[in-house]
Design a protein around this motif. Structure first.
Motif, mmCIF file in Angstrom:
data_model
loop_
_atom_site.group_PDB
_atom_site.id
_atom_site.type_symbol
_atom_site.label_atom_id
_atom_site.label_comp_id
_atom_site.label_asym_id
_atom_site.label_seq_id
_atom_site.Cartn_x
_atom_site.Cartn_y
_atom_site.Cartn_z
ATOM 1 N N ARG A 194 0.840 -1.187 0.000
ATOM 2 C CA ARG A 194 0.000 0.000 0.000
ATOM 3 C C ARG A 194 0.872 1.232 0.000
ATOM 4 N NH1 ARG A 194 -5.431 -1.036 3.295
ATOM 5 N NH2 ARG A 194 -5.560 -3.280 3.020
ATOM 6 N N CYS A 195 0.314 2.299 -0.548
ATOM 7 C CA CYS A 195 1.031 3.568 -0.537
ATOM 8 C C CYS A 195 1.175 4.022 0.919
ATOM 9 C CB CYS A 195 0.249 4.610 -1.344
ATOM 10 S SG CYS A 195 0.912 6.268 -1.152
ATOM 11 N N PRO A 196 2.382 4.345 1.357
ATOM 12 C CA PRO A 196 2.552 4.735 2.754
ATOM 13 C C PRO A 196 1.898 6.072 3.093
ATOM 14 C CG PRO A 196 4.623 4.944 1.564
ATOM 15 C CD PRO A 196 3.635 4.316 0.614
ATOM 16 N N ARG A 197 1.537 6.865 2.086
ATOM 17 C CA ARG A 197 0.920 8.164 2.389
ATOM 18 C C ARG A 197 -0.597 8.057 2.449
ATOM 19 N NH1 ARG A 197 1.945 12.802 -1.086
ATOM 20 N NH2 ARG A 197 1.408 14.057 0.712
ATOM 21 N N CYS A 198 -1.227 7.527 1.396
ATOM 22 C CA CYS A 198 -2.695 7.499 1.365
ATOM 23 C C CYS A 198 -3.258 6.150 1.817
ATOM 24 C CB CYS A 198 -3.228 7.879 -0.012
ATOM 25 S SG CYS A 198 -2.932 6.649 -1.290
ATOM 26 N N ALA A 199 -2.404 5.142 1.982
ATOM 27 C CA ALA A 199 -2.779 3.822 2.490
ATOM 28 C C ALA A 199 -3.605 3.007 1.496
ATOM 29 C CB ALA A 199 -3.502 3.899 3.843
ATOM 30 N N TYR A 227 -4.645 2.402 -6.829
ATOM 31 C CA TYR A 227 -5.685 3.363 -6.463
ATOM 32 C C TYR A 227 -5.123 4.607 -5.780
ATOM 33 C CZ TYR A 227 -8.766 -0.603 -7.325
ATOM 34 O OH TYR A 227 -9.418 -1.656 -7.896
ATOM 35 N N CYS A 228 -3.804 4.700 -5.669
ATOM 36 C CA CYS A 228 -3.160 5.806 -4.933
ATOM 37 C C CYS A 228 -3.733 7.163 -5.353
ATOM 38 C CB CYS A 228 -1.657 5.767 -5.186
ATOM 39 S SG CYS A 228 -0.777 7.221 -4.563
ATOM 40 N N LEU A 229 -4.087 7.960 -4.338
ATOM 41 C CA LEU A 229 -4.700 9.267 -4.573
ATOM 42 C C LEU A 229 -3.711 10.416 -4.453
ATOM 43 C CD1 LEU A 229 -7.972 9.298 -2.425
ATOM 44 C CD2 LEU A 229 -7.825 9.447 -4.908
ATOM 45 N N CYS A 230 -2.490 10.116 -4.075
ATOM 46 C CA CYS A 230 -1.565 11.192 -3.692
ATOM 47 C C CYS A 230 -1.361 12.208 -4.814
ATOM 48 C CB CYS A 230 -0.237 10.606 -3.246
ATOM 49 S SG CYS A 230 -0.395 9.614 -1.757
ATOM 50 N N GLY A 231 -1.283 11.710 -6.061
ATOM 51 C CA GLY A 231 -1.051 12.620 -7.177
ATOM 52 C C GLY A 231 -2.249 13.502 -7.491
HETATM 53 ZN ZN LIG Z 1 -0.836 7.388 -2.188
#
Ligand SMILES: [Zn+2]
Length: 204
Positions: free
Chosen positions: A14-19, A24-28
């Motif tokens: 999982r992405c460590p920022r958005c989990a 599906y990472c939302l960070c961008g």
């Molecule tokens: Zn993310």
């Protein structure tokens, strides 16, 4: 939080920022929002591990907001921050003043503190952490409109933390930031549902 905390079953990282899972990472997609009023979130430890946690998502978009664990809120730096002048706790309960009546005065408040957890966890943290217990309280009198949420609030007026931030900022004249936060929240709900394989709810 270590990346390991977000690895389940040893397969999907999982992405460590958005989990969210990487796909599906939302960070961008998160905007960079800088409201005039500072935001501090004291988050219950159990929330740190939950995919459905919305403080994490709000903080993707709020580079100036601060996230504290209960221990950090108890420590000298957390106490100093939370006891700085014109800091208000956004949590309903006895003695809380309605934000709709702008009890902070002519200028927007310097800082809003929020507690992030279940209804009971939030209340216990606010009672047990001296820096939070000492703060004047605000609440949002108007119930929120129907919105897509990952958890059902226990009361009709209940909100996810990111919604509480957005609705409070809207009352402070930051409507555009509020809209952007709610749009990010809607994308998060959709991403988590897709990740879980649950079909999208009508209108969500
Ligand atoms: Zn993310």
């Amino acid at each position: 939080v270590t990346p390991r905390a977000f690895t389940r079953g040893g397969a999907v990282a999982r992405c460590p920022r958005c989990a969210l899972h990487a796909v599906y990472c939302l960070c961008g997609e998160a905007p960079r929002l800088r409201p005039r009023t500072g935001l501090v979130v004291v988050r219950h430890l159990h929330e740190a591990e939950k995919t459905s946690n919305t403080a994490r998502i709000a903080l993707l978009a709020l580079p100036d907001a601060l996230l504290l664990s209960p221990d950090e809120a108890r420590g000298p730096a957390g106490e100093a921050l939370l006891s700085s002048p014109d800091t208000w706790l956004l949590l309903d309960g006895p003695g809380a003043l309605p934000m709709e009546e702008a009890p902070w005065g002519a200028r927007p408040p310097a800082r809003l503190a929020l507690v992030d957890g279940t209804w009971g966890q939030a209340r216990r943290m606010a009672a047990r952490l001296p820096a939070l217990a000492a703060l004047p309280r605000l609440y949002l009198r108007a119930p929120p409109p129907a919105r897509a949420r990952l958890r059902q609030p226990p009361t009709p007026g209940g909100r996810a933390t990111i919604e509480a931030m957005a609705d409070a900022l809207a009352l402070l004249g930051e409507e555009e930031i509020a809209r952007d936060l709610l749009a990010l929240q809607a994308r998060h709900v959709e991403a988590v549902r897709r990740q879980r394989g649950v079909p999208r709810a009508p209108g969500a």
